[in-house]
Write a protein that holds these residues in place. Structure first.
Motif, PDB file in Angstrom:
ATOM      1  N   TYR A   1      -4.623 -59.132  28.754  1.00  0.00           N
ATOM      2  CA  TYR A   1      -3.602 -58.913  27.726  1.00  0.00           C
ATOM      3  C   TYR A   1      -2.233 -59.316  28.255  1.00  0.00           C
ATOM      4  N   GLN A   2      -1.442 -59.967  27.411  1.00  0.00           N
ATOM      5  CA  GLN A   2      -0.088 -60.374  27.759  1.00  0.00           C
ATOM      6  C   GLN A   2       0.909 -59.404  27.130  1.00  0.00           C
ATOM      7  N   ILE A   3       1.637 -58.673  27.978  1.00  0.00           N
ATOM      8  CA  ILE A   3       2.647 -57.750  27.470  1.00  0.00           C
ATOM      9  C   ILE A   3       3.853 -58.531  26.974  1.00  0.00           C
ATOM     10  N   SER A   4       4.311 -58.189  25.795  1.00  0.00           N
ATOM     11  CA  SER A   4       5.465 -58.873  25.205  1.00  0.00           C
ATOM     12  C   SER A   4       6.743 -58.512  25.958  1.00  0.00           C
ATOM     13  N   THR A   5       7.694 -59.443  25.979  1.00  0.00           N
ATOM     14  CA  THR A   5       8.990 -59.167  26.612  1.00  0.00           C
ATOM     15  C   THR A   5       9.774 -58.113  25.830  1.00  0.00           C
ATOM     16  N   ASP A   6       9.367 -57.859  24.587  1.00  0.00           N
ATOM     17  CA  ASP A   6      10.012 -56.788  23.814  1.00  0.00           C
ATOM     18  C   ASP A   6       9.597 -55.412  24.313  1.00  0.00           C
ATOM     19  N   CYS A   7       8.494 -55.358  25.057  1.00  0.00           N
ATOM     20  CA  CYS A   7       8.027 -54.091  25.632  1.00  0.00           C
ATOM     21  C   CYS A   7       8.914 -53.737  26.819  1.00  0.00           C
TER      22      CYS A   7
ATOM     23  N   HIS B   1       7.760 -54.494  30.463  1.00  0.00           N
ATOM     24  CA  HIS B   1       7.642 -55.868  30.961  1.00  0.00           C
ATOM     25  C   HIS B   1       8.523 -56.040  32.207  1.00  0.00           C
TER      26      HIS B   1
ATOM     27  N   SER C   1       4.897 -49.568  20.943  1.00  0.00           N
ATOM     28  CA  SER C   1       5.637 -50.831  21.001  1.00  0.00           C
ATOM     29  C   SER C   1       5.000 -51.842  21.950  1.00  0.00           C
ATOM     30  N   CYS C   2       4.367 -51.367  23.022  1.00  0.00           N
ATOM     31  CA  CYS C   2       3.790 -52.289  24.004  1.00  0.00           C
ATOM     32  C   CYS C   2       2.358 -52.693  23.664  1.00  0.00           C
TER      33      CYS C   2
ATOM     34  N   GLN D   1      -2.723 -55.535  16.983  1.00  0.00           N
ATOM     35  CA  GLN D   1      -2.820 -56.787  17.741  1.00  0.00           C
ATOM     36  C   GLN D   1      -4.239 -57.115  18.188  1.00  0.00           C
TER      37      GLN D   1
END
Length: 268
Positions: free
Chosen positions: A72-78, A81, A177-178, A183
């Protein structure tokens, strides 16, 4: 008191002050040369480096192994990160050469302890921090149980229901949020894991403890313990096997001798 005696005492006190001042300045210079001290032209950063380091260590040990397993790729909005850690780039530029030797990855200067390298970062490489954005990972310590990791005795302290509720709310907001459940399956599994791993322990019931799913450190310790046990048992196995084979050969030789003696003893 005579004037001559007063003058002598005054000169002696001035000389003493000069000597002690010189020794102090020389010692301070040596401390800077050998990496024991930095000049104190520090810049004020409203974010704890120590607590940010503890927060990232928790993320790296108790969350990232599961994230990597899911691919899984954590978003930079998390906020979890790495890019949202104010000190992450500086921490990556720490080179730990030996027990008492740390080196700055920017300018290659060496230090005797990590805390002196931290002071060096604050003094000499402050310009590399992006202080314009709110990226203080230490702000998440309440949700991530930093105090428990820094001092495990705090778990036995009297629980504050209001603080527990506040930390649980922050923890659940991080999970939402993460790892949004919309998703896909991986995000849903990680969302559930994050709640169990971090959020369930934010209660005053005392039933749940942080990190029940384990993490990187537990895996490494188990692997090391298993490897050491195998290394200790392997020579013992070979020794027992050798002794067994030796006894078998001796018994075979005895049986052959008995058989030969029996054949010779028969009347012709």
């Amino acid at each position: 008191m005579k004037t001559s005696e007063y003058v002598k005492m005054h000169r002696f006190s001035n000389l003493t002050f000069f000597v002690f001042s010189s020794v102090y300045c020389y010692a301070a210079r040596l401390r800077r040369i050998f990496g024991c001290e930095e000049s104190h032209d520090t810049h004020e950063v409203h974010c704890s480096r120590e607590r940010s380091r503890a927060a990232w260590q928790i993320i790296d040990d108790y969350l990232m192994p599961f994230v990597e397993e899911e691919g899984y790729q954590i978003s930079t909005d998390c906020r979890l990160h790495p890019d949202n850690d104010l000190f992450r780039d500086q921490e990556r530029h720490k080179i730990h050469l030996d027990v008492n030797e740390w080196r700055c990855g920017y300018c290659k200067k060496s230090f005797r302890a990590e805390r002196f390298l931290d002071q060096h970062f604050d003094n000499r490489h402050y310009n590399l921090l992006n202080v314009n954005q709110s990226k203080c990972l230490a702000d998440l310590c309440g949700a991530l149980h930093c105090d428990f990791v820094i001092n495990s005795n705090l778990l036995k302290a009297k629980c504050n229901p209001a603080a527990a509720a506040r930390n649980r709310h922050l923890c659940e907001s991080l999970a939402n949020s993460c790892f949004p459940i919309s998703q896909g399956p991986s995000a849903r599994r990680l969302h559930e894991l994050f709640l169990r791993q971090f959020c369930d322990a934010h209660t005053c019931s005392g039933k749940a403890k942080p990190f029940p799913r384990g993490g990187k450190k537990q895996t490494n310790l188990l692997y090391m313990a298993t490897s050491i046990l195998l290394m200790m048992l392997l020579p013992l196995f070979y020794l027992l096997y050798y002794l067994y084979q030796r006894d078998m050969k001796q018994e075979t030789q005895v049986l052959r001798r008995v058989s030969q003696v029996g054949r010779k003893a028969k009347p012709s």
